[in-house]
Motif scaffolding. Sequence first.
Motif, PDB file in Angstrom:
ATOM      1  N   GLN A 237       0.825  -1.208   0.000  1.00  0.00           N
ATOM      2  CA  GLN A 237       0.000   0.000   0.000  1.00  0.00           C
ATOM      3  C   GLN A 237       0.859   1.258   0.000  1.00  0.00           C
ATOM      4  N   TRP A 238       1.973   1.231   0.734  1.00  0.00           N
ATOM      5  CA  TRP A 238       2.901   2.367   0.681  1.00  0.00           C
ATOM      6  C   TRP A 238       3.431   2.541  -0.733  1.00  0.00           C
ATOM      7  N   GLN A 239       3.742   1.420  -1.418  1.00  0.00           N
ATOM      8  CA  GLN A 239       4.284   1.535  -2.767  1.00  0.00           C
ATOM      9  C   GLN A 239       3.230   2.078  -3.736  1.00  0.00           C
ATOM     10  N   LYS A 240       2.005   1.653  -3.587  1.00  0.00           N
ATOM     11  CA  LYS A 240       0.949   2.202  -4.440  1.00  0.00           C
ATOM     12  C   LYS A 240       0.739   3.694  -4.165  1.00  0.00           C
ATOM     13  N   THR A 241       0.897   4.093  -2.903  1.00  0.00           N
ATOM     14  CA  THR A 241       0.811   5.520  -2.574  1.00  0.00           C
ATOM     15  C   THR A 241       1.907   6.299  -3.288  1.00  0.00           C
ATOM     16  N   ALA A 242       3.116   5.722  -3.325  1.00  0.00           N
ATOM     17  CA  ALA A 242       4.229   6.375  -4.021  1.00  0.00           C
ATOM     18  C   ALA A 242       3.957   6.446  -5.528  1.00  0.00           C
ATOM     19  N   LEU A 243       3.366   5.394  -6.087  1.00  0.00           N
ATOM     20  CA  LEU A 243       3.017   5.402  -7.509  1.00  0.00           C
ATOM     21  C   LEU A 243       1.957   6.474  -7.801  1.00  0.00           C
ATOM     22  N   ALA A 244       0.992   6.607  -6.905  1.00  0.00           N
ATOM     23  CA  ALA A 244      -0.028   7.643  -7.084  1.00  0.00           C
ATOM     24  C   ALA A 244       0.606   9.027  -7.030  1.00  0.00           C
ATOM     25  N   ARG A 245       1.546   9.202  -6.115  1.00  0.00           N
ATOM     26  CA  ARG A 245       2.242  10.488  -6.010  1.00  0.00           C
ATOM     27  C   ARG A 245       2.969  10.808  -7.314  1.00  0.00           C
ATOM     28  N   ALA A 246       3.575   9.797  -7.921  1.00  0.00           N
ATOM     29  CA  ALA A 246       4.292  10.000  -9.180  1.00  0.00           C
ATOM     30  C   ALA A 246       3.347  10.283 -10.340  1.00  0.00           C
ATOM     31  N   SER A 247       2.062   9.999 -10.157  1.00  0.00           N
ATOM     32  CA  SER A 247       1.079  10.206 -11.225  1.00  0.00           C
ATOM     33  C   SER A 247       0.403  11.562 -11.161  1.00  0.00           C
ATOM     34  N   MET A 248       0.776  12.385 -10.201  1.00  0.00           N
ATOM     35  CA  MET A 248       0.107  13.674 -10.043  1.00  0.00           C
ATOM     36  C   MET A 248       0.385  14.617 -11.210  1.00  0.00           C
ATOM     37  N   ARG A 249       1.606  14.648 -11.712  1.00  0.00           N
ATOM     38  CA  ARG A 249       1.926  15.549 -12.820  1.00  0.00           C
ATOM     39  C   ARG A 249       1.426  14.929 -14.121  1.00  0.00           C
ATOM     40  N   THR A 250       0.709  15.737 -14.881  1.00  0.00           N
ATOM     41  CA  THR A 250       0.047  15.211 -16.078  1.00  0.00           C
ATOM     42  C   THR A 250       0.832  15.454 -17.357  1.00  0.00           C
ATOM     43  N   GLU A 251       1.880  16.305 -17.326  1.00  0.00           N
ATOM     44  CA  GLU A 251       2.611  16.620 -18.550  1.00  0.00           C
ATOM     45  C   GLU A 251       4.134  16.497 -18.372  1.00  0.00           C
TER      46      GLU A 251
END
Length: 597
Positions: A489-503
């Motif tokens: 779950q921590w790793q998925k949280t980190a992946l979500a954080r990396a997905s915040m920037r759209t460009e």
Amino acid sequence: MKRSYLRLLGDVLRLSWRHYPGATGALLAVKAASAGTTPALALALGAAIDGIIRGGRTSAVAGATVAALVFGVTVYLKDLSRNLDAMLVDRLGALHLRRDVETRLAGLAGLGHLERTDLLDRVTLLRGFGWRMSASLWTAVIAVFVGLRLILLLIVLGTAVTPWLLPLVVFAAAPIYFERRGQRTTFQAELDTAEAYRLQRELFNLATGPAGGKEIRVCGAGDQLAERQRAAWSEAMAARFRARVKAAAGNLAGWALFTFGLGAGLALVVYRAARGEGTIGDLVLAVTVAATLRDALQDALFGVSEAMAGRTLADPYQWLQEYAQTADRPGTLPAPATLREGIVLDRVSFAYPGSDRRAVDEVSCRLPAGSVVAVVGEYGSGKSTLVKLLTKFYQPDEGRIEVDGTDLADVDTARWRAGSSAAFQDFGRFHVRFRDAIGLGDLPRLHDDARVAAAVQAADADGFAERLPDGLDTQLGRAYGGVELSEGQWQKTALARASMRTEPVLFVLDEPTASLDAPSEHAIFERYLARARRLAGRTGAITVVVSHRFSTVAGADHILVLDQGRLVEQGTHARLLAADGRYARLYAIQADAYAEA
């Protein structure tokens, strides 16, 4: 004191005046007024005694009245000074000075700085810098006004009693001189033992914290860690103790000289009074001054001691200032908003500080704009190091990295990272609200709930996010009364954080699914490969996927195979299998292992 330290104290005083002019002015006025209270009290008492002896009722009453008023004012000023001092020290330290240190450390662009022992030694000394430096300013101010009080006291003795008491200033200076010498000795000892002190603290945290608790208990290593912590503590404290003993011996010598001088001065006053060359009032005045002279000198020594303690912080702080200004080559050219050609690595080599082995060794390759590039290899082959070079956490020792023909070293580091997104193998576990742990990935959109929710969905984290007790507002981390997530779950949280920037123009996934099960791994790679294609169409973005699981990168456009820091093969999945080289052998080994499982 060094001029640079005096300049720093001046900077802190100006900072206090700029943010808190009323309190700062009031405190300076109180300190100035306090300098004259003791001499005024001594003169008033002397006048009162002489008035009584001579039968001058008016002068006796006036002297006693003035003495009472001065005493009352002294008590009031002392209490007011204490309150103003506490308020300014806390506010300056917490809101301004400590923040400055943290900002300078966070502003160091590369990770290599945080691996240097000379930097870490000084950071160790700078713990508590804000409060201690703010306190040092006001104790230095105290020392100045107490010094003024000492001068006034000696002038009173020299003019109202006898000039033969003026040499007391020499004896009064002796404790201050030895105190300064002792402070320099203890500062050097603290700097010399900072590494051992840092080690013992790390061992203590390791032995008492939850991070390694399971392994320590299974291995029964608690006693071994405690013994090593004790040894490191003893090493640090032994040298510091010797320095303090040496400083204490010097202080004893200084006080012995002062006591001798003061005793001789009082004996002279008594002798003069016995011979009729002075009055009883002179004797009372001299005794009063002598009684307060010690307290004044003690206050002066405390001010000097604290100011010198502040200098032990000022030296590493000024070192950090100079280091932060020259440490990095941040670049000045703008970062590209879109990629046209891509990224080229030209004979890039890099070794970590303190190591003779190259983590990346003469790597040359081209990452085309709009491509998905996989970097594979066994543990320790240099995969993560390569992406750290691409994100400018380190600079190549040799060779260069070009972005659309421009040397990456010349590109502004902050702008390059603002156009990048990354999920790293050693991802952060931020004990904040769940929404903030994700929104940190794009600070301007930190409070954009729709964007945070989209990032959660992109990372396949919506399943466990929906089960959090307070949803996006759930506090993470058991230490703060929140929820503790599993490793996946921590790793998925980190992946979500990396997905915040759209460009982004560079999207890095460094072992993004190492803590996930096979179904989750497959689903996430499918999502992120699709996302990479969309990014490529908008910005020409390059997506770099680092993995030791060969089966997950078969859909990449280009695959780099690393071995002991060297690029041994590159190409598409099909071509590498057809070449029957290292990639094909490692792929077959993993395929057989999964088949048997």
